[in-house]
Design a protein around this motif. Sequence first.
Motif, PDB file in Angstrom:
ATOM      1  N   SER A 139      38.309  10.697 -75.246  1.00 40.24           N
ATOM      2  CA  SER A 139      38.168   9.565 -76.147  1.00 40.24           C
ATOM      3  C   SER A 139      36.782   9.051 -75.986  1.00 40.24           C
ATOM      4  CB  SER A 139      39.432   8.614 -76.155  1.00 40.24           C
ATOM      5  OG  SER A 139      40.486   9.670 -76.016  1.00 40.24           O
ATOM      6  N   ILE A 140      36.601   8.705 -75.259  1.00 37.48           N
ATOM      7  CA  ILE A 140      35.168   7.863 -75.248  1.00 37.48           C
ATOM      8  C   ILE A 140      33.641   8.710 -75.956  1.00 37.48           C
ATOM      9  CG2 ILE A 140      33.126   6.532 -73.750  1.00 37.48           C
ATOM     10  CD1 ILE A 140      36.001   5.588 -71.663  1.00 37.48           C
ATOM     11  N   ILE A 141      34.062   9.753 -75.558  1.00 37.27           N
ATOM     12  CA  ILE A 141      32.917  11.120 -76.201  1.00 37.27           C
ATOM     13  C   ILE A 141      33.201  11.105 -77.268  1.00 37.27           C
ATOM     14  CG2 ILE A 141      31.913  13.198 -76.122  1.00 37.27           C
ATOM     15  CD1 ILE A 141      32.928  13.143 -73.180  1.00 37.27           C
ATOM     16  N   LEU A 142      34.120  11.272 -77.827  1.00 42.94           N
ATOM     17  CA  LEU A 142      33.990  10.944 -79.127  1.00 42.94           C
ATOM     18  C   LEU A 142      34.032   9.986 -80.377  1.00 42.94           C
ATOM     19  CD1 LEU A 142      35.773  13.369 -82.017  1.00 42.94           C
ATOM     20  CD2 LEU A 142      37.654  11.892 -81.021  1.00 42.94           C
ATOM     21  N   ALA A 143      34.500   8.916 -79.772  1.00 43.53           N
ATOM     22  CA  ALA A 143      33.790   7.631 -80.225  1.00 43.53           C
ATOM     23  C   ALA A 143      32.081   7.423 -80.225  1.00 43.53           C
ATOM     24  CB  ALA A 143      35.162   6.943 -79.587  1.00 43.53           C
ATOM     25  N   ALA A 144      31.872   8.001 -79.478  1.00 41.53           N
ATOM     26  CA  ALA A 144      30.198   7.679 -79.764  1.00 41.53           C
ATOM     27  C   ALA A 144      29.072   9.010 -80.826  1.00 41.53           C
ATOM     28  CB  ALA A 144      29.811   8.366 -77.861  1.00 41.53           C
ATOM     29  N   VAL A 145      30.074  10.725 -80.636  1.00 39.28           N
ATOM     30  CA  VAL A 145      29.509  11.294 -81.111  1.00 39.28           C
ATOM     31  C   VAL A 145      29.770  10.640 -82.735  1.00 39.28           C
ATOM     32  CG1 VAL A 145      30.694  13.515 -82.154  1.00 39.28           C
ATOM     33  CG2 VAL A 145      30.603  13.149 -79.808  1.00 39.28           C
ATOM     34  N   VAL A 146      31.177  10.141 -83.163  1.00 41.20           N
ATOM     35  CA  VAL A 146      31.338   9.618 -84.093  1.00 41.20           C
ATOM     36  C   VAL A 146      30.303   8.292 -84.423  1.00 41.20           C
ATOM     37  CG1 VAL A 146      32.812   8.535 -85.403  1.00 41.20           C
ATOM     38  CG2 VAL A 146      33.926  10.155 -84.059  1.00 41.20           C
ATOM     39  N   GLY A 147      30.085   7.869 -84.186  1.00 40.27           N
ATOM     40  CA  GLY A 147      29.387   6.982 -84.114  1.00 40.27           C
ATOM     41  C   GLY A 147      27.882   7.336 -84.579  1.00 40.27           C
ATOM     42  N   ILE A 148      26.907   8.037 -83.177  1.00 38.54           N
ATOM     43  CA  ILE A 148      25.924   9.122 -83.760  1.00 38.54           C
ATOM     44  C   ILE A 148      25.761   9.271 -84.557  1.00 38.54           C
ATOM     45  CG2 ILE A 148      24.843  10.851 -82.712  1.00 38.54           C
ATOM     46  CD1 ILE A 148      25.328  10.076 -80.623  1.00 38.54           C
ATOM     47  N   VAL A 149      26.699  10.260 -85.754  1.00 37.06           N
ATOM     48  CA  VAL A 149      26.972  11.218 -86.532  1.00 37.06           C
ATOM     49  C   VAL A 149      26.829   9.964 -88.089  1.00 37.06           C
ATOM     50  CG1 VAL A 149      28.040  12.533 -88.295  1.00 37.06           C
ATOM     51  CG2 VAL A 149      28.097  13.063 -85.800  1.00 37.06           C
ATOM     52  N   SER A 150      27.763   8.919 -87.433  1.00 33.39           N
ATOM     53  CA  SER A 150      27.445   8.199 -88.395  1.00 33.39           C
ATOM     54  C   SER A 150      26.171   7.599 -88.634  1.00 33.39           C
ATOM     55  CB  SER A 150      28.631   7.484 -88.157  1.00 33.39           C
ATOM     56  OG  SER A 150      30.154   8.161 -88.353  1.00 33.39           O
ATOM     57  N   ALA A 151      25.972   7.084 -87.747  1.00 33.68           N
ATOM     58  CA  ALA A 151      24.657   6.140 -88.131  1.00 33.68           C
ATOM     59  C   ALA A 151      23.494   7.038 -88.819  1.00 33.68           C
ATOM     60  CB  ALA A 151      24.830   6.000 -86.194  1.00 33.68           C
ATOM     61  N   VAL A 152      23.257   8.359 -87.893  1.00 32.03           N
ATOM     62  CA  VAL A 152      22.514   9.256 -88.736  1.00 32.03           C
ATOM     63  C   VAL A 152      23.077   9.561 -89.740  1.00 32.03           C
ATOM     64  CG1 VAL A 152      21.582  11.912 -88.866  1.00 32.03           C
ATOM     65  CG2 VAL A 152      21.822  10.276 -86.256  1.00 32.03           C
ATOM     66  N   PHE A 153      23.688   9.719 -90.567  1.00 26.01           N
ATOM     67  CA  PHE A 153      23.926   9.699 -92.003  1.00 26.01           C
ATOM     68  C   PHE A 153      23.295   8.830 -92.615  1.00 26.01           C
ATOM     69  CE2 PHE A 153      26.249   9.915 -95.500  1.00 26.01           C
ATOM     70  CZ  PHE A 153      26.241  10.558 -96.382  1.00 26.01           C
ATOM     71  N   TYR A 154      23.858   7.346 -92.273  1.00 28.36           N
ATOM     72  CA  TYR A 154      23.370   6.268 -92.483  1.00 28.36           C
ATOM     73  C   TYR A 154      22.426   6.576 -92.904  1.00 28.36           C
ATOM     74  CZ  TYR A 154      23.007   1.058 -93.587  1.00 28.36           C
ATOM     75  OH  TYR A 154      23.351   0.325 -94.336  1.00 28.36           O
ATOM     76  N   LYS A 155      21.417   6.671 -91.600  1.00 25.75           N
ATOM     77  CA  LYS A 155      19.951   6.049 -91.583  1.00 25.75           C
ATOM     78  C   LYS A 155      19.096   7.464 -92.528  1.00 25.75           C
ATOM     79  CE  LYS A 155      18.433   2.664 -88.621  1.00 25.75           C
ATOM     80  NZ  LYS A 155      18.116   1.968 -88.588  1.00 25.75           N
ATOM     81  N   LEU A 156      19.708   8.134 -92.603  1.00 25.50           N
ATOM     82  CA  LEU A 156      19.073   9.534 -93.595  1.00 25.50           C
ATOM     83  C   LEU A 156      19.362   8.755 -95.181  1.00 25.50           C
ATOM     84  CD1 LEU A 156      20.325  12.601 -92.103  1.00 25.50           C
ATOM     85  CD2 LEU A 156      18.563  11.760 -91.665  1.00 25.50           C
ATOM     86  N   THR A 157      20.641   7.891 -95.742  1.00 23.59           N
ATOM     87  CA  THR A 157      21.084   7.646 -97.091  1.00 23.59           C
ATOM     88  C   THR A 157      20.379   6.526 -97.207  1.00 23.59           C
ATOM     89  OG1 THR A 157      22.683   7.188 -96.275  1.00 23.59           O
ATOM     90  CG2 THR A 157      22.392   9.482 -96.982  1.00 23.59           C
ATOM     91  N   ASN A 158      20.217   5.834 -95.810  1.00 28.50           N
ATOM     92  CA  ASN A 158      19.622   4.533 -96.294  1.00 28.50           C
ATOM     93  C   ASN A 158      18.344   4.203 -96.604  1.00 28.50           C
ATOM     94  OD1 ASN A 158      19.931   1.810 -96.683  1.00 28.50           O
ATOM     95  ND2 ASN A 158      20.242   1.094 -95.375  1.00 28.50           N
ATOM     96  N   ARG A 159      17.428   5.064 -97.639  1.00 28.00           N
ATOM     97  CA  ARG A 159      15.997   4.523 -97.444  1.00 28.00           C
ATOM     98  C   ARG A 159      15.797   3.746 -98.692  1.00 28.00           C
ATOM     99  NH1 ARG A 159      17.657   9.967 -99.539  1.00 28.00           N
ATOM    100  NH2 ARG A 159      16.729  10.204-101.499  1.00 28.00           N
ATOM    101  N   ALA A 160      14.702   3.011 -98.967  1.00 33.79           N
ATOM    102  CA  ALA A 160      13.994   1.901-100.143  1.00 33.79           C
ATOM    103  C   ALA A 160      14.079   2.913-101.703  1.00 33.79           C
ATOM    104  CB  ALA A 160      12.715   1.912-100.017  1.00 33.79           C
ATOM    105  N   PRO A 161      15.204   2.024-102.183  1.00 36.66           N
ATOM    106  CA  PRO A 161      15.581   2.586-103.135  1.00 36.66           C
ATOM    107  C   PRO A 161      13.659   3.247-104.839  1.00 36.66           C
ATOM    108  CG  PRO A 161      15.835   0.717-103.427  1.00 36.66           C
ATOM    109  CD  PRO A 161      16.106   1.313-102.449  1.00 36.66           C
ATOM    110  N   SER A 162      13.344   4.185-104.948  1.00 33.27           N
ATOM    111  CA  SER A 162      11.997   4.091-105.626  1.00 33.27           C
ATOM    112  C   SER A 162      12.615   4.314-107.131  1.00 33.27           C
ATOM    113  CB  SER A 162      11.474   5.894-105.308  1.00 33.27           C
ATOM    114  OG  SER A 162      12.612   6.751-105.635  1.00 33.27           O
TER     115      SER A 162
END
Length: 91
Positions: free
Chosen positions: A68-91
């Motif tokens: 469960s802890i590993i799954l929570a970490a994986v979910v957190g990492i995947v969500s953070a990576v997706f958020y970082k990839l999509t959260n760039r300054a608007p052009s």
Amino acid sequence: MSIKVPYVRTSLVLTTVLSIIGTLQIFSDPLLFRSMAPQTVDRNFTPIMMIYDQAFAVGDLNYASALSIILAAVVGIVSAVFYKLTNRAPS
């Protein structure tokens, strides 16, 4: 009338992050399908089903907690990576 993507971008990112989290934590649908077709959906079909099986069928609560802890970490990492990839300054 048209919708500009920058105006709905925040909503799309939030919806996608919640969908990713929900997909990794799906439990009830495969469990229902398993009762109808046990040969198709096995007990390790999703990560949550494997954790449930380890905790309640096998009785290994320590291993289920670790998973469960590993799954929570994986979910957190995947969500953070997706958020970082999509959260760039608007052009």
